[in-house]
Write an enzyme that holds these catalytic residues in place. Structure first.
Site, PDB file in Angstrom:
ATOM      1  N   ASP A 453      13.201  16.256  -2.356  1.00  0.00           N
ATOM      2  CA  ASP A 453      13.026  16.106  -3.801  1.00  0.00           C
ATOM      3  C   ASP A 453      11.660  14.905  -3.895  1.00  0.00           C
ATOM      4  O   ASP A 453      11.403  14.139  -3.094  1.00  0.00           O
ATOM      5  CB  ASP A 453      14.067  15.582  -4.791  1.00  0.00           C
ATOM      6  CG  ASP A 453      13.713  16.006  -6.220  1.00  0.00           C
ATOM      7  OD1 ASP A 453      12.389  16.269  -6.513  1.00  0.00           O
ATOM      8  OD2 ASP A 453      14.492  16.197  -6.952  1.00  0.00           O
ATOM      9  N   ASP A 522      12.526  22.463 -13.198  1.00  0.00           N
ATOM     10  CA  ASP A 522      13.867  21.838 -13.885  1.00  0.00           C
ATOM     11  C   ASP A 522      14.610  22.509 -14.715  1.00  0.00           C
ATOM     12  O   ASP A 522      15.573  22.522 -15.398  1.00  0.00           O
ATOM     13  CB  ASP A 522      13.732  20.517 -13.954  1.00  0.00           C
ATOM     14  CG  ASP A 522      13.849  19.796 -12.867  1.00  0.00           C
ATOM     15  OD1 ASP A 522      14.142  20.070 -11.683  1.00  0.00           O
ATOM     16  OD2 ASP A 522      13.573  18.408 -12.914  1.00  0.00           O
TER      17      ASP A 522
HETATM   18  C1  GLA Z   1      14.989  16.378  -9.893  1.00  0.00           C
HETATM   19  C2  GLA Z   1      15.243  17.677  -9.387  1.00  0.00           C
HETATM   20  C3  GLA Z   1      16.698  18.181  -9.837  1.00  0.00           C
HETATM   21  C4  GLA Z   1      17.778  17.170  -9.412  1.00  0.00           C
HETATM   22  C5  GLA Z   1      17.248  15.815  -9.925  1.00  0.00           C
HETATM   23  C6  GLA Z   1      18.039  14.889  -9.235  1.00  0.00           C
HETATM   24  O1  GLA Z   1      14.608  16.279 -11.118  1.00  0.00           O
HETATM   25  O2  GLA Z   1      14.248  18.462  -9.809  1.00  0.00           O
HETATM   26  O3  GLA Z   1      16.881  19.482  -9.564  1.00  0.00           O
HETATM   27  O4  GLA Z   1      17.750  17.265  -8.191  1.00  0.00           O
HETATM   28  O5  GLA Z   1      15.791  15.442  -9.441  1.00  0.00           O
HETATM   29  O6  GLA Z   1      17.995  13.367  -9.415  1.00  0.00           O
END
Ligand code: GLA
Length: 700
Positions: A453, A522
């Site tokens: 990420d 997301d």
């Molecule tokens: C980001 C990712 C999510 C999740 C969060 C965790 O927003 O896109 O899918 O993994 O971080 O903190």
């Protein structure tokens, strides 16, 4: 037509052919290297037009606004966007490139240009991907002298479309939680700029363009399309000159960029791919999909497992018992890979601490991760883990030990976003530290999947040690990300990586050399997702698109709809399974089983965007196996005011002569009938359909 010749040369210059397309360039009578042709492949070499020569000179007309120069330097009376801007040691900033030589080797053409006065060499590389109908272009700039040369812009390519105005530009734009909107706008005289200044590819824009004459659609019309394989700051400039010459430059963003080439050094740009389609957007997308699957992805032919990700269920509150409870339910549903998301590492209870220290939190996992992994494995599933290696929380041991490792200007605020700073991945010591930490995780745990990420954009882009070369940070950062990721991939080739940046902030062909998948948003609300998925599919194949079924959208969007949306990519589940009823989990198990039966068609087949979800409340998408024997059709209705009559769905990609059976229809019909007369599926609001397509015979 004879078979394509990958690269040929005659008096007019060079012709690069693919299965159905061609690209030609050559010297004009004024000695300029110019673009000649990009379009359908022509029968004979002599059919390709010679390079145009300026016919109308006036003191206000620079050659570049009339002649499609192949790789213009910033020089002379050219006022259009150049590809190359440099400053020589004596402060001269005029680049006069002269053709030196051409080298042809198999599917590669390299043209070497040299500056008329300075020891600057520019190599233009062309690689033809004959079977994919794609041409790759990139550039190497070499300082063959002793004095430094400062690069201020170095594009990967300038793509010219046939002379004339009246083009429209299609691009993808959006924002966090709302990525990949297809935008179409007329190209008028002037320059349209699309870019990223965020150190990563960005949610806002994608390094992708498509140009047509205003009447192309998914199946018809000429389309010229391009992408850039780069995961940092990039820039695309679509320019229409006062003489209606239309071109698109694409490359590393020159905003805040510079790169000093010392004696003997070279700089190589990322590559740009170009595609011409005589049959609309769908065709061009499928060429990109095949290319990405076959040649870019590390595991492009490995079917992706159905995964469960615990983020939306437990957020940061992960520990062994909570994850095991979820894992047991996931396994019952047929899930094959269990992924623990954020929250598992030292000091991480919220988003304000822990990033940088990639060992299990001793409170949440007193015995480390291995007991959980063993349990997950015993349930018959693989285990995957979330990391965010490029980031650091000031509240972490890593930051306390190395505060200078974060990107910053010493005299300015260190702006935090999500309580975190960005580690300077341009630095080798930072890269080595991350390689060591992640290598430890992968060596000592049975981990087969990593979600990588990156949850913020850059600020205060300083790097004290670079001194006056501060602006090199942008490129050195991306090279560092590639080195860390590449080294880990080499050491642990079996691991499937996913590129996530708060959803779709880093989706590009550069990162897909390391990551097999992208977490494209997301936003998991299924009706929003339909549009995001469609935009994403302009460039990327379905197997790279991980899609979870979550609780977002419930209860107004039924579980079956949510599953059908996610089954259009690599299926995952992300809902809070402890809150699902036994009936819901049983239904989910049926969808998972169904997905396993069709996943090879979805992940490796040809995708047809039949009815756009971004433009319509009733949409449809189809996937066909390469041999056209099996397919699957998805249809979705979101909200349509009643009374509404749903349009027929006309399929694509079938063998017109063959007979096909479609689930839900008694009568088998010819491929031609399904493609021209179509079929109707009645749906109410928030209903969806999945129908299998099966070839059952031939017409003869
Ligand atoms: C980001 C990712 C999510 C999740 C969060 C965790 O927003 O896109 O899918 O993994 O971080 O903190």
């Amino acid at each position: 037509m004879p078979n394509p010749t990958p690269i040929c040369q005659n008096d007019h210059g060079w012709v690069i052919e693919t299965r159905t397309t061609a690209y030609a360039l050559g010297m004009n009578s004024a000695g300029m290297l110019a673009h000649r042709y990009w379009g359908a492949r022509l029968p004979r070499l002599e059919d390709y037009p010679p390079a145009p020569t300026p016919i109308e000179w006036a003191s206000f007309n620079g050659a570049a606004s009339i002649i499609p120069l192949e790789y213009p330097g910033y020089a002379g009376t050219d006022y259009t966007e150049p590809c190359l801007k440099v400053a020589f040691a004596d402060h001269v900033r005029d680049v006069v490139l002269r053709f030196d030589r051409a080298d042809i080797e198999g599917d590669m053409l390299t043209l070497t240009l040299k500056d008329a006065h300075y020891p600057l060499t520019v190599q233009l590389h062309y690689q033809t991907h004959v079977e994919y109908d794609l041409i790759a272009r990139w550039v190497t700039v070499i300082n063959a002298g002793d004095a430094p040369i400062r690069l201020e812009r170095v594009a990967s390519a300038q793509w010219h479309v046939p002379f004339g105005g009246d083009y429209q530009l299609t691009h993808l734009s959006g924002k966090w939680y709302d990525e990949m909107h297809l935008r179409r706008e007329p190209l008028l005289p002037g320059v349209k700029v699309i870019e990223s200044r965020r150190i990563t590819t960005s949610h806002q824009h994608s390094p992708f363009f498509a140009i047509d004459r205003g009447h192309a659609d998914e199946t018809t019309g000429e389309v010229w399309l391009g992408v850039l394989a780069w995961s940092g700051n990039w820039k695309l400039m679509a320019e229409v000159t006062e003489f209606a010459s239309t071109r698109v430059s694409i490359g590393i963003n020159d905003w805040d960029f510079e790169w000093t080439l010392k004696a003997g050094e070279r700089f190589t740009t990322p590559y740009s791919l170009g595609a011409y389609s005589a049959a609309g957007y769908g065709n061009a997308s499928r060429a990109l999909h095949d290319f990405i699957r076959d040649t870019v992805l590390p595991h492009g032919r490995t079917p992706h497992k159905v995964l469960y990700n615990s983020w939306e269920a437990t957020f940061f509150a992960v520990d062994e018992p909570s994850q095991i409870r979820l894992a047991e339910l996931a396994a019952e549903m047929g899930v094959e890979l269990f992924v623990m998301d954020d929250g598992w590492f030292r000091g991480r209870s919220l988003d304000n601490a822990g990033l940088g220290d990639w060992t299990p939190d001793p409170v949440k996992f007193p015995n480390g991760l291995n007991p959980l992994i063993a349990r997950v494995n015993a349930l018959g599933m693989d285990f995957g883990l979330w990391i965010e290696p490029e980031m650091v929380n000031p509240d972490s041991d890593l930051y306390r030990a190395h505060p200078d490792w974060a990107i910053h200007f010493p005299t300015r605020q260190h702006t935090q976003m999500r309580s975190q700073l960005i580690l300077n991945l341009g630095r080798e010591d930072v890269q080595d530290n991350l390689i060591a930490q992640i290598d430890w995780l992968l060596t000592h745990h049975n981990i087969t999947f990593i979600k990588w990420d990156m949850n913020r954009n850059v600020s205060e882009p300083g790097w004290a040690e670079l001194g006056e070369h501060q602006r090199e940070l942008w490129v050195r950062y991306v090279q560092g990300v590639y080195r860390v990721w590449g080294t880990l991939r080499e050491r642990h080739p079996q691991v499937i990586w996913q590129s996530c940046s708060g959803g779709g902030g880093r989706a590009d062909l550069g990162i897909l050399r390391f990551a097999d998948q992208v977490w494209i948003s997301d936003n998991t609300e299924p009706t929003a997702r339909l549009g995001i998925q469609e935009g994403y599919s302009m460039v990327f194949p379905a197997n790279t698109m991980e899609a979870w079924v979550t609780d977002s959208g419930a209860p107004y969007v039924p579980l079956s709809f949510r599953f059908h949306v996610s089954m259009c990519g690599s299926l995952g589940v992300g809902g809070h399974l402890l809150h699902w009823t036994p009936e819901q989990r049983a239904e989910a198990a049926e969808h998972v089983a169904r997905y396993k039966a069709i996943r090879e068609i979805v992940q490796f087949g040809d995708q047809y965007r039949l009815i756009s979800a971004q433009a319509n409340a009733f949409s449809a998408v189809q996937y066909m196996s390469k041999d056209k024997t099996e397919g699957v059709l998805f249809a979705f209705r979101t909200h349509l005011p009643t009374p509404a009559i749903l349009p027929p769905i006309t399929l694509q990609g079938l063998d017109p002569e063959a007979i096909y059976e479609i689930e839900g229809f008694e009568q088998p019909r010819s491929g031609a009938a399904w493609m021209h007369a179509g079929l109707r599926i009645e749906l109410h609001d928030y209903q969806s359909a999945l129908r299998s397509i099966r070839r059952v015979g031939t017409n003869s």
